[in-house]
Every structure is written in structure tokens, then in C-alpha cells.
Design a protein around this motif. Structure first.
Motif, PDB file in Angstrom:
ATOM      1  N   TRP A 125     -15.992 -16.471  -5.208  1.00 38.59           N
ATOM      2  CA  TRP A 125     -16.038 -17.246  -5.996  1.00 38.59           C
ATOM      3  C   TRP A 125     -15.131 -18.675  -5.702  1.00 38.59           C
ATOM      4  CZ3 TRP A 125     -19.271 -20.188  -8.912  1.00 38.59           C
ATOM      5  CH2 TRP A 125     -18.793 -21.285  -9.587  1.00 38.59           C
ATOM      6  N   GLU A 126     -13.808 -18.210  -5.698  1.00 38.12           N
ATOM      7  CA  GLU A 126     -12.935 -19.467  -5.235  1.00 38.12           C
ATOM      8  C   GLU A 126     -13.068 -19.969  -4.063  1.00 38.12           C
ATOM      9  OE1 GLU A 126     -10.536 -15.361  -4.548  1.00 38.12           O
ATOM     10  OE2 GLU A 126     -12.117 -16.063  -6.319  1.00 38.12           O
ATOM     11  N   ASN A 127     -13.316 -19.110  -3.149  1.00 28.65           N
ATOM     12  CA  ASN A 127     -13.705 -19.309  -1.539  1.00 28.65           C
ATOM     13  C   ASN A 127     -14.982 -20.394  -1.440  1.00 28.65           C
ATOM     14  OD1 ASN A 127     -11.353 -18.432  -0.272  1.00 28.65           O
ATOM     15  ND2 ASN A 127     -12.100 -16.603  -0.474  1.00 28.65           N
ATOM     16  N   VAL A 128     -15.772 -20.259  -2.388  1.00 29.89           N
ATOM     17  CA  VAL A 128     -16.937 -21.207  -2.597  1.00 29.89           C
ATOM     18  C   VAL A 128     -16.328 -22.548  -2.120  1.00 29.89           C
ATOM     19  CG1 VAL A 128     -18.688 -22.210  -3.825  1.00 29.89           C
ATOM     20  CG2 VAL A 128     -18.595 -19.738  -3.860  1.00 29.89           C
ATOM     21  N   PHE A 129     -15.372 -22.652  -3.043  1.00 24.18           N
ATOM     22  CA  PHE A 129     -14.649 -24.128  -3.286  1.00 24.18           C
ATOM     23  C   PHE A 129     -13.870 -24.351  -1.980  1.00 24.18           C
ATOM     24  CE2 PHE A 129     -16.190 -23.019  -7.472  1.00 24.18           C
ATOM     25  CZ  PHE A 129     -16.927 -24.199  -7.579  1.00 24.18           C
ATOM     26  N   VAL A 130     -13.046 -23.717  -1.650  1.00 26.45           N
ATOM     27  CA  VAL A 130     -12.211 -23.629  -0.500  1.00 26.45           C
ATOM     28  C   VAL A 130     -12.995 -24.159   0.881  1.00 26.45           C
ATOM     29  CG1 VAL A 130     -10.740 -22.273   1.017  1.00 26.45           C
ATOM     30  CG2 VAL A 130     -10.304 -21.880  -1.257  1.00 26.45           C
ATOM     31  N   GLY A 131     -14.111 -23.382   0.909  1.00 27.50           N
ATOM     32  CA  GLY A 131     -15.169 -23.659   2.057  1.00 27.50           C
ATOM     33  C   GLY A 131     -15.758 -25.127   2.092  1.00 27.50           C
ATOM     34  N   LEU A 132     -16.136 -25.523   0.898  1.00 31.83           N
ATOM     35  CA  LEU A 132     -16.648 -26.962   0.726  1.00 31.83           C
ATOM     36  C   LEU A 132     -15.333 -28.020   1.021  1.00 31.83           C
ATOM     37  CD1 LEU A 132     -18.651 -26.525  -2.524  1.00 31.83           C
ATOM     38  CD2 LEU A 132     -19.598 -26.783  -0.314  1.00 31.83           C
ATOM     39  N   ASP A 133     -14.192 -27.729   0.686  1.00 31.92           N
ATOM     40  CA  ASP A 133     -13.261 -28.595   0.770  1.00 31.92           C
ATOM     41  C   ASP A 133     -12.959 -28.454   2.025  1.00 31.92           C
ATOM     42  OD1 ASP A 133     -12.740 -28.613  -2.010  1.00 31.92           O
ATOM     43  OD2 ASP A 133     -10.914 -27.287  -2.071  1.00 31.92           O
ATOM     44  N   SER A 134     -13.005 -27.627   3.085  1.00 32.40           N
ATOM     45  CA  SER A 134     -12.827 -27.581   4.462  1.00 32.40           C
ATOM     46  C   SER A 134     -13.834 -28.190   5.400  1.00 32.40           C
ATOM     47  CB  SER A 134     -12.358 -26.196   4.871  1.00 32.40           C
ATOM     48  OG  SER A 134     -13.353 -25.299   4.947  1.00 32.40           O
ATOM     49  N   ALA A 135     -15.083 -28.535   4.683  1.00 26.35           N
ATOM     50  CA  ALA A 135     -16.320 -28.582   5.467  1.00 26.35           C
ATOM     51  C   ALA A 135     -17.015 -27.502   6.259  1.00 26.35           C
ATOM     52  CB  ALA A 135     -16.180 -29.889   6.115  1.00 26.35           C
ATOM     53  N   LYS A 136     -16.388 -26.162   6.017  1.00 22.27           N
ATOM     54  CA  LYS A 136     -16.921 -24.948   6.509  1.00 22.27           C
ATOM     55  C   LYS A 136     -18.302 -24.980   6.186  1.00 22.27           C
ATOM     56  CE  LYS A 136     -15.828 -20.200   7.462  1.00 22.27           C
ATOM     57  NZ  LYS A 136     -15.049 -18.793   6.848  1.00 22.27           N
ATOM     58  N   TYR A 137     -18.810 -25.311   4.787  1.00 21.42           N
ATOM     59  CA  TYR A 137     -20.028 -25.044   4.416  1.00 21.42           C
ATOM     60  C   TYR A 137     -20.344 -26.489   3.517  1.00 21.42           C
ATOM     61  CZ  TYR A 137     -18.064 -20.402   3.907  1.00 21.42           C
ATOM     62  OH  TYR A 137     -17.382 -19.109   4.211  1.00 21.42           O
ATOM     63  N   ASP A 138     -21.645 -26.659   3.828  1.00 21.09           N
ATOM     64  CA  ASP A 138     -22.258 -27.912   3.388  1.00 21.09           C
ATOM     65  C   ASP A 138     -22.470 -28.166   1.900  1.00 21.09           C
ATOM     66  OD1 ASP A 138     -22.208 -28.873   6.274  1.00 21.09           O
ATOM     67  OD2 ASP A 138     -24.419 -27.750   6.635  1.00 21.09           O
ATOM     68  N   VAL A 139     -22.957 -27.239   1.285  1.00 17.82           N
ATOM     69  CA  VAL A 139     -23.513 -27.151  -0.208  1.00 17.82           C
ATOM     70  C   VAL A 139     -23.430 -25.798  -0.519  1.00 17.82           C
ATOM     71  CG1 VAL A 139     -25.805 -26.930   0.783  1.00 17.82           C
ATOM     72  CG2 VAL A 139     -25.163 -28.002  -1.559  1.00 17.82           C
ATOM     73  N   GLY A 140     -22.934 -25.868  -1.999  1.00 13.82           N
ATOM     74  CA  GLY A 140     -22.868 -24.622  -2.605  1.00 13.82           C
ATOM     75  C   GLY A 140     -24.084 -24.590  -3.595  1.00 13.82           C
ATOM     76  N   PHE A 141     -24.894 -23.634  -3.300  1.00 18.37           N
ATOM     77  CA  PHE A 141     -25.916 -23.271  -4.637  1.00 18.37           C
ATOM     78  C   PHE A 141     -25.267 -21.751  -5.113  1.00 18.37           C
ATOM     79  CE2 PHE A 141     -28.480 -26.178  -2.449  1.00 18.37           C
ATOM     80  CZ  PHE A 141     -29.710 -26.391  -3.478  1.00 18.37           C
ATOM     81  N   ALA A 272     -25.832 -27.444 -10.872  1.00 21.65           N
ATOM     82  CA  ALA A 272     -25.782 -28.342  -9.574  1.00 21.65           C
ATOM     83  C   ALA A 272     -25.714 -27.955  -8.344  1.00 21.65           C
ATOM     84  CB  ALA A 272     -25.183 -29.578  -9.657  1.00 21.65           C
ATOM     85  N   ALA A 273     -26.164 -28.453  -7.154  1.00 22.69           N
ATOM     86  CA  ALA A 273     -25.807 -28.033  -5.595  1.00 22.69           C
ATOM     87  C   ALA A 273     -24.440 -28.948  -5.571  1.00 22.69           C
ATOM     88  CB  ALA A 273     -26.908 -28.662  -4.695  1.00 22.69           C
ATOM     89  N   ALA A 274     -23.662 -28.380  -5.093  1.00 23.12           N
ATOM     90  CA  ALA A 274     -22.132 -29.092  -4.749  1.00 23.12           C
ATOM     91  C   ALA A 274     -21.917 -29.382  -3.386  1.00 23.12           C
ATOM     92  CB  ALA A 274     -20.906 -28.086  -5.514  1.00 23.12           C
ATOM     93  N   THR A 275     -21.532 -30.732  -3.070  1.00 16.11           N
ATOM     94  CA  THR A 275     -21.056 -30.985  -1.765  1.00 16.11           C
ATOM     95  C   THR A 275     -19.639 -31.698  -1.822  1.00 16.11           C
ATOM     96  OG1 THR A 275     -21.830 -33.162  -1.858  1.00 16.11           O
ATOM     97  CG2 THR A 275     -23.296 -31.363  -1.286  1.00 16.11           C
ATOM     98  N   LYS A 276     -18.896 -31.508  -0.616  1.00 17.90           N
ATOM     99  CA  LYS A 276     -17.673 -32.287  -0.999  1.00 17.90           C
ATOM    100  C   LYS A 276     -17.965 -33.717  -1.133  1.00 17.90           C
ATOM    101  CE  LYS A 276     -13.550 -32.928   2.261  1.00 17.90           C
ATOM    102  NZ  LYS A 276     -12.943 -32.564   3.626  1.00 17.90           N
ATOM    103  N   LYS A 277     -16.870 -34.158  -1.690  1.00 15.66           N
ATOM    104  CA  LYS A 277     -16.922 -35.725  -2.234  1.00 15.66           C
ATOM    105  C   LYS A 277     -17.460 -36.692  -1.160  1.00 15.66           C
ATOM    106  CE  LYS A 277     -16.563 -38.302  -6.096  1.00 15.66           C
ATOM    107  NZ  LYS A 277     -17.476 -38.153  -7.294  1.00 15.66           N
ATOM    108  N   ASN A 278     -18.179 -37.622  -1.112  1.00 14.69           N
ATOM    109  CA  ASN A 278     -18.497 -38.353  -0.124  1.00 14.69           C
ATOM    110  C   ASN A 278     -18.918 -37.995   1.066  1.00 14.69           C
ATOM    111  OD1 ASN A 278     -17.849 -40.747  -1.995  1.00 14.69           O
ATOM    112  ND2 ASN A 278     -15.607 -40.043  -1.287  1.00 14.69           N
ATOM    113  N   SER A 279     -19.353 -36.897   1.198  1.00 14.01           N
ATOM    114  CA  SER A 279     -20.151 -36.287   2.383  1.00 14.01           C
ATOM    115  C   SER A 279     -21.359 -36.924   2.839  1.00 14.01           C
ATOM    116  CB  SER A 279     -20.393 -34.743   2.059  1.00 14.01           C
ATOM    117  OG  SER A 279     -21.406 -34.400   1.261  1.00 14.01           O
TER     118      SER A 279
END
Length: 327
Positions: A125-141, A272-279
Motif C-alpha cells: 500500500w505505501e509503495n503505491v504512493f512512493v511509485g506515484l511520487d517518483s513517476a514510476k507509475y502513471d496512475v493508481g487504481f 478515485a484514480a490518483a496521479t502525481k500532482k500536475n502530471s
């Protein structure tokens, strides 16, 4: 075009009758389907085999054109979801390796509209957000609730109502209608979730009112949590209502004794689908979601997982979410 829709407040945010009615089902005889009662008088067979035959839709060029160029050039939408098995949200098929559930289905549907190949990554769970922060992943579902705190770092495109469920051992006699009903009880919750935030605030509210606080417990996985619930070491487990209702229905050993909006008493929570801010992804995601809402494929996906009761009429970008404090 950005979607807009008047916010729906939770006139009756605390609803004891679950929006998702899952009842009376057993383990599938063939290991590939589970039957649930999604609504009164209507049975839904959930396909739990690796052969999902997912609902699909066509690419919409005008929406796909809004995807940031760096993603369009790869041709792949890197999706991320929590690796914790939580039917019917995200879990593993009968082969124990194929990721299935309503979240992967909706992610695939959005990727169809955007003309991208979906690639689902499962992490803690915590790495969902770590990956979004680093742009490793585009969007979290990943059943991610919109919160005011998360909006500082992420953009959101909503696609489902968020309701939490209090799950107890069957026949417990408990009925949860507010903070006073959990005073002095031992309640398990997952760390870093909005349900943890709500539970801690309820506990503080009880202490201020002269009642006993909640004894909050954390477990590494759902199997440990449910073992503790069955053995009486905890009184309740607070988690996503679809998961709680599905577990109660499929095991017959627990029951949902109260539900609550994921955004608190005065606001209907939203997933919601989550993406890095201003992506640059929030708008095409919302447009894609509104397209599948309009063409009916969204409703098909929710229906096949017994979650029609959590449908939204429009996807919204960054709507009001769980406040930083509910006081």
C-alpha cells in the motif's frame, strides 16, 4: 473539457443498510465462479478464474490526444494497485497470479479509451504512493479515497463512492451508529488508510466526551485480522465496505454491523484514480471515465462485481475530500 458535477453531501452518511448487499454464497464448485446477491432478488456470478473476458471499449482519439506525450510515446499506461488481496476490489484469480477485480477492470477500461496498453503493477500500500511520487507509475487504481491531505500531492479523477464497513463476528450483537458505539472496543484497521484516520478521530472524540478510547490494533494481513476477529481478540475490523461485505457473504462467519462514508459524517467519500500532482493525466482520466459512464461499459463492470450501488454519475477532478480533521 473538465467534468463538473454538483457535490453530493451525505444526507445519511451513516447507513446501517449496506449499499452493497452481498448475501448467502459459498465457494464455487468449479473454483472459477462465486455467486453473490448484488441486490434483492438479483444474483451475480463473479468470475474468479484467470480467463476474465473483461468488458472492453474502443479508443476515443480526442480523449487519447490529451494524454501527456511521454506516456503516449511508450504506448503503455503504468498502473499500480495494492498487492493485498481484497475481493472484490483487487485480488488474485484461482491461479494465484492473475490480478482481477473491479479496480483492474476499470483501469483496463480507461486504458482502452486512451488507446494504451494497461500494465498493472502490484505493490504494498505505501509503495503505491512512493511509485506515484517518483513517476514510476502513471496512475493508481487501488481503492484510493480522495482526501484533502492527499490532494496536496496528487490529482484525482473519481469513479466510485467510498463507504467503510464495520465487520464483526457473526452474532456479535454490535450495532455501530457513531463514535460512542466503539468506545472501549478493540478495533483492527490498516495503517495509513483513511479508515485509520477516522477511527483515531472517533477515539479522540470519545475521550473528550469522557468515554473510553478505542483500542486500535494493526495486523500484517487480512488472514491475521480475521483470525483475531474469529477468536475474539478484536471486536471489529474497519475496512472498505465492499471487502467487508464480500468477506461476510463468502464465509458466513462475519457480518457488517455498520457503514460510514469514507469522507466523514457530512460528505460522501469518493474513490478515485490518483496521479502525481500536475502530471497532466487527471483530465484525460476523468474524460475517459465519463465516456465509459456514458456508453454503459462502466455500469457493466460494476454489475459484474456486485458493486452497482457504489456507482457515480460523473467523474470529478479533485472534488472535496476527507478533511484534514473532522472536528
Amino acid at each position: 473539457m473538465s467534468p463538473s458535477h454538483p457535490r453530493r453531501t451525505a444526507a445519511a452518511a451513516l447507513v446501517l443498510a449496506s449499499a452493497l448487499v452481498l448475501a448467502a454464497c459459498g465457494n464455487p464448485a468449479d473454483g472459477g465462479t462465486t455467486e453473490i446477491a448484488a441486490t434483492k432478488g438479483a444474483d451475480t456470478k463473479i468470475n474468479t478464474s484467470p480467463e476474465q473476458d473483461r468488458v472492453t471499449t474502443d479508443k476515443v482519439a480526442s480523449i487519447a490526444a490529451g494524454v501527456p506525450e511521454r506516456i503516449r510515446e511508450t504506448g503503455t499506461l503504468e498502473l499500480v494497485a495494492s498487492s493485498g488481496s481484497a475481493a472484490p476490489l483487487t485480488f488474485y484469480a484461482t491461479d494465484d497470479k492473475t490480478v482481477i477485480g473491479v479496480e483492474p477492470d476499470l483501469a483496463h477500461l480507461v486504458a482502452d479509451v486512451l488507446g494504451l496498453e494497461p500494465h498493472i503493477n502490484t505493490v504494498s500500500w505505501e509503495n503505491v504512493f512512493v511509485g506515484l511520487d517518483s513517476a514510476k507509475y502513471d496512475v493508481g487504481f487501488s481503492n484510493i479515497t480522495v482526501t484533502e491531505e492527499r490532494k496536496e500531492k496528487y490529482d484525482f479523477a473519481t469513479y466510485r463512492e467510498d463507504n467503510l464497513g464495520f465487520e464483526a463476528k457473526k452474532g456479535s450483537g454490535l450495532k455501530i451508529t457513531g463514535p460512542e458505539d466503539v468506545a472501549g472496543l478493540t478495533v483492527a484497521v490498516s495503517s495509513g488508510t483513511n479508515q485509520e484516520k477516522l477511527l483515531i478521530e472517533w477515539s479522540k472524540e470519545n475521550e473528550k466526551a469522557g468515554r473510553k478510547p478505542v483500542d486500535v490494533k494493526y495486523y500484517q494481513n487480512d488472514s491475521d485480522t480475521y483470525l483475531a476477529l474469529r477468536s475474539g481478540r478484536i471486536d471489529l475490523y474497519l475496512g472498505p465496505n465492499p471487502t467487508a461485505a464480500h468477506h461476510a457473504a463468502t464465509t458466513g462467519k462475519t457480518e457488517v454491523v455498520g457503514t460510514y462514508s469514507g469522507a466523514g459524517a457530512t460528505l460522501q467519500g469518493l474513490i478515485a484514480a490518483a496521479t502525481k500532482k500536475n502530471s497532466g493525466l487527471a483530465e484525460p482520466l476523468a474524460d475517459a471515465l465519463n465516456h465509459v459512464i456514458d456508453n454503459g461499459t462502466y455500469a457493466q463492470v460494476l454489475r459484474r462485481w456486485g458493486l452497482s450501488g457504489e456507482a457515480v454519475t460523473r467523474s470529478e477532478i479533485n472534488p472535496p475530500g476527507l478533511p484534514k480533521t473532522n472536528e
